[in-house]
Design a protein around this motif. Structure first.
Motif, PDB file in Angstrom:
ATOM      1  N   GLY A  84       0.845  -1.195   0.000  1.00 47.13           N
ATOM      2  CA  GLY A  84       0.000   0.000   0.000  1.00 47.13           C
ATOM      3  C   GLY A  84       0.873   1.236   0.000  1.00 47.13           C
ATOM      4  O   GLY A  84       1.984   1.219   0.552  1.00 47.13           O
ATOM      5  N   SER A  85       0.396   2.318  -0.617  1.00 49.08           N
ATOM      6  CA  SER A  85       1.300   3.480  -0.739  1.00 49.08           C
ATOM      7  C   SER A  85       1.524   4.170   0.600  1.00 49.08           C
ATOM      8  O   SER A  85       2.490   4.907   0.764  1.00 49.08           O
ATOM      9  CB  SER A  85       0.825   4.451  -1.815  1.00 49.08           C
ATOM     10  N   ASP A  86       0.663   3.932   1.583  1.00 52.10           N
ATOM     11  CA  ASP A  86       0.952   4.450   2.927  1.00 52.10           C
ATOM     12  C   ASP A  86       2.349   4.035   3.362  1.00 52.10           C
ATOM     13  O   ASP A  86       3.073   4.800   4.003  1.00 52.10           O
ATOM     14  CB  ASP A  86      -0.050   3.877   3.952  1.00 52.10           C
ATOM     15  N   TYR A 110      -3.802  14.825   2.968  1.00 49.58           N
ATOM     16  CA  TYR A 110      -3.967  13.472   3.484  1.00 49.58           C
ATOM     17  C   TYR A 110      -3.553  13.407   4.966  1.00 49.58           C
ATOM     18  O   TYR A 110      -2.423  13.772   5.328  1.00 49.58           O
ATOM     19  CB  TYR A 110      -3.125  12.527   2.637  1.00 49.58           C
ATOM     20  N   ALA A 150      -0.008  15.728  -2.362  1.00 49.96           N
ATOM     21  CA  ALA A 150      -0.901  14.762  -3.006  1.00 49.96           C
ATOM     22  C   ALA A 150      -1.481  15.438  -4.237  1.00 49.96           C
ATOM     23  O   ALA A 150      -2.006  16.551  -4.152  1.00 49.96           O
ATOM     24  CB  ALA A 150      -2.017  14.360  -2.041  1.00 49.96           C
ATOM     25  N   ALA A 154      -6.000  15.389  -1.583  1.00 55.54           N
ATOM     26  CA  ALA A 154      -7.112  14.790  -0.856  1.00 55.54           C
ATOM     27  C   ALA A 154      -7.268  15.556   0.447  1.00 55.54           C
ATOM     28  O   ALA A 154      -6.248  15.877   1.062  1.00 55.54           O
ATOM     29  CB  ALA A 154      -6.813  13.326  -0.566  1.00 55.54           C
ATOM     30  N   ASP A 180       2.410  12.445  -4.312  1.00 56.62           N
ATOM     31  CA  ASP A 180       1.562  11.300  -3.963  1.00 56.62           C
ATOM     32  C   ASP A 180       0.414  11.238  -4.972  1.00 56.62           C
ATOM     33  O   ASP A 180      -0.519  12.037  -4.923  1.00 56.62           O
ATOM     34  CB  ASP A 180       1.063  11.515  -2.529  1.00 56.62           C
ATOM     35  N   ALA A 182      -1.976   8.973  -5.551  1.00 57.08           N
ATOM     36  CA  ALA A 182      -2.969   7.923  -5.281  1.00 57.08           C
ATOM     37  C   ALA A 182      -4.180   8.027  -6.224  1.00 57.08           C
ATOM     38  O   ALA A 182      -4.814   7.019  -6.534  1.00 57.08           O
ATOM     39  CB  ALA A 182      -3.420   8.014  -3.819  1.00 57.08           C
ATOM     40  N   TYR A 183      -4.482   9.260  -6.683  1.00 60.19           N
ATOM     41  CA  TYR A 183      -5.718   9.464  -7.465  1.00 60.19           C
ATOM     42  C   TYR A 183      -5.459   9.903  -8.905  1.00 60.19           C
ATOM     43  O   TYR A 183      -6.355  10.418  -9.555  1.00 60.19           O
ATOM     44  CB  TYR A 183      -6.593  10.491  -6.733  1.00 60.19           C
ATOM     45  N   THR A 206      -0.669   3.848  -6.129  1.00 53.51           N
ATOM     46  CA  THR A 206      -1.331   2.732  -5.451  1.00 53.51           C
ATOM     47  C   THR A 206      -2.251   1.949  -6.392  1.00 53.51           C
ATOM     48  O   THR A 206      -2.757   2.508  -7.367  1.00 53.51           O
ATOM     49  CB  THR A 206      -2.162   3.266  -4.261  1.00 53.51           C
ATOM     50  N   SER A 208      -4.846   0.675  -4.958  1.00 53.79           N
ATOM     51  CA  SER A 208      -6.045   0.642  -4.109  1.00 53.79           C
ATOM     52  C   SER A 208      -7.266   1.288  -4.743  1.00 53.79           C
ATOM     53  O   SER A 208      -8.388   0.911  -4.430  1.00 53.79           O
ATOM     54  CB  SER A 208      -5.776   1.374  -2.792  1.00 53.79           C
ATOM     55  N   LYS A 209      -7.051   2.279  -5.571  1.00 52.37           N
ATOM     56  CA  LYS A 209      -8.192   3.068  -6.065  1.00 52.37           C
ATOM     57  C   LYS A 209      -8.551   2.652  -7.481  1.00 52.37           C
ATOM     58  O   LYS A 209      -9.534   1.966  -7.707  1.00 52.37           O
ATOM     59  CB  LYS A 209      -7.866   4.560  -6.011  1.00 52.37           C
ATOM     60  N   ARG A 217      -3.548  -4.453  -0.722  1.00 53.72           N
ATOM     61  CA  ARG A 217      -2.448  -3.613  -0.247  1.00 53.72           C
ATOM     62  C   ARG A 217      -1.251  -3.662  -1.200  1.00 53.72           C
ATOM     63  O   ARG A 217      -0.297  -4.416  -1.010  1.00 53.72           O
ATOM     64  CB  ARG A 217      -1.988  -3.992   1.185  1.00 53.72           C
TER      65      ARG A 217
END
Ligand code: PMP
Length: 353
Positions: A84-86, A110, A150, A154, A180, A182-183, A206, A208-209, A217
């Motif tokens: 996971g990118s976290d 975030y 991000a 976010a 980041d 993520a989106y 990621t 995840s999305k 993950r």
């Protein structure tokens, strides 16, 4: 807190993830997951791999990185894979930020950034977004800090053009700038294309999305090979098997049929545009978003009240009890059917007041 908990972390306030209720079935628009299941190929690949679960996963993620390299047109040594990118954000903070290079990120962003900073005892400053919730690149010019942005941000969904990101990168050559993403697959242009020019750039992403694999993950980072080596120093000092066998195989299969996720991202972007139009008709203000969520505020009902009333009606959205965005809610974009129900429920609620 037990009496054994270390003093070193006694003030740590942990990150609060979005609700994952197990009691009843909600229309879940609160944690930016994909509303679509993984493709059949991914499910099949995971089932086959389960035969080998007695064996550790490959800490080098050779096959997965080779497939990533193919999809993204990068060298495998520019790619790091994580749980996971976290995880890569935490690793990057550990590796690249300290008192000499403290962190800087927007005041509204975030929620994990300040938590990872606290966990690693890294000083940080929060740079206010402009009144329209956009990031002002000038605030980051030559600040000589480890920067994390991000993009899209976010929970605002706002996108910062690459030309602005480039200014930040060029003016902070002694510091790592983490973008980041993520989106990013829901509309923006990735900063990956800036990698050949900037050795201080770390792009994180990621599955995840956009790739429907939040539960598996899987995250990644793209950077200069030396920067990836540093990330791996931290990774091998914590958990070299951070990407498990099932996840790795799922990731490879997802990358092999890229078409599936691209179609779904397109559908989500269309649903987002539809939702924005419909919710605006109901008197909402919406922050322009290129993500798979929108941040929206009603002109007739407060943010928390709307969140609670929608929850009673079986629709979960996310409310942040935070200054400047308290009147808003973050709404994940789901299927068209889910968004139609959301709009119907909001209509009911606003008519009842
Ligand atoms: N960055 C941002 C901006 C996010 O919203 C999230 C999702 N909570 C993440 C990173 C981490 O996602 P994951 O660990 O599932 O890859």
């Amino acid at each position: 807190m037990s009496r054994f908990f270390t003093n070193r972390l006694s003030n740590l306030i942990p990150y609060v993830p979005g609700e994952q209720p197990q009691d009843k079935k909600y229309i879940k628009l609160n944690t930016n997951e994909s509303p679509f299941p993984p493709s059949e190929e991914v499910k099949k690949a995971v089932a086959e791999e389960s035969d080998k679960l007695q064996l550790y996963s490959d800490p080098e993620c050779v096959e997965l990185r080779a497939q990533m390299a193919k999809n993204y047109g990068l060298g495998a040594d520019s790619i790091g894979m994580v749980n996971g990118s976290d995880e890569i954000l935490n690793f990057a903070f550990m590796a690249f930020a300290d008192e000499r290079s403290p962190l800087a990120f927007p005041d509204i962003t975030y929620g994990f950034y300040p938590v990872f900073a606290e966990l690693n005892h890294i000083p940080y400053s929060e740079i206010p977004l402009k009144s329209d919730f956009s990031i002002c690149a000038d605030d980051y010019i030559g600040i000589n800090r480890t920067i994390v942005i991000a993009n899209p941000n976010a929970p605002t969904g706002k996108y910062l053009p690459l030309s602005e990101i480039e200014k930040i990168l060029a003016s902070n050559p002694q510091n790592i700038v983490i973008i980041d993403e993520a989106y990013i697959d829901f509309g923006g242009e990735s900063a990956v294309k800036l990698l050949p020019k900037y050795k201080n750039l770390l792009v994180t992403g990621t599955f995840s999305k956009s790739r429907s694999l939040a539960g598996a993950r899987l995250g990644f980072g793209f950077a200069d090979p030396e920067v990836i080596k540093d990330i791996n120093t931290i990774r091998y000092s914590t958990n070299p098997y951070n990407v498990n066998r099932l996840t790795s195989r799922a990731g490879i299969a997802a990358l092999e049929n890229d078409g599936y996720y691209k179609d779904k991202c397109k559908e989500i972007a269309e649903n987002r545009d539809w939702t924005v139009k419909e919710i605006q008709k109901l008197g909402f203000t919406v922050v322009p978003s290129l993500a798979n969520f929108i941040l929206a505020k009603s002109d007739s009902i407060g943010g928390e009240k709307l969140y609670l009333t929608l929850k009673e009606k079986g629709v979960l959205i996310r409310h942040f009890d935070k200054e400047r965005i308290r009147d808003y809610n973050r709404i994940t974009i789901g299927t068209k059917e889910q968004m139609k129900i959301l709009i119907e429920k909001i209509k009911e609620i606003t008519e009842e007041i």
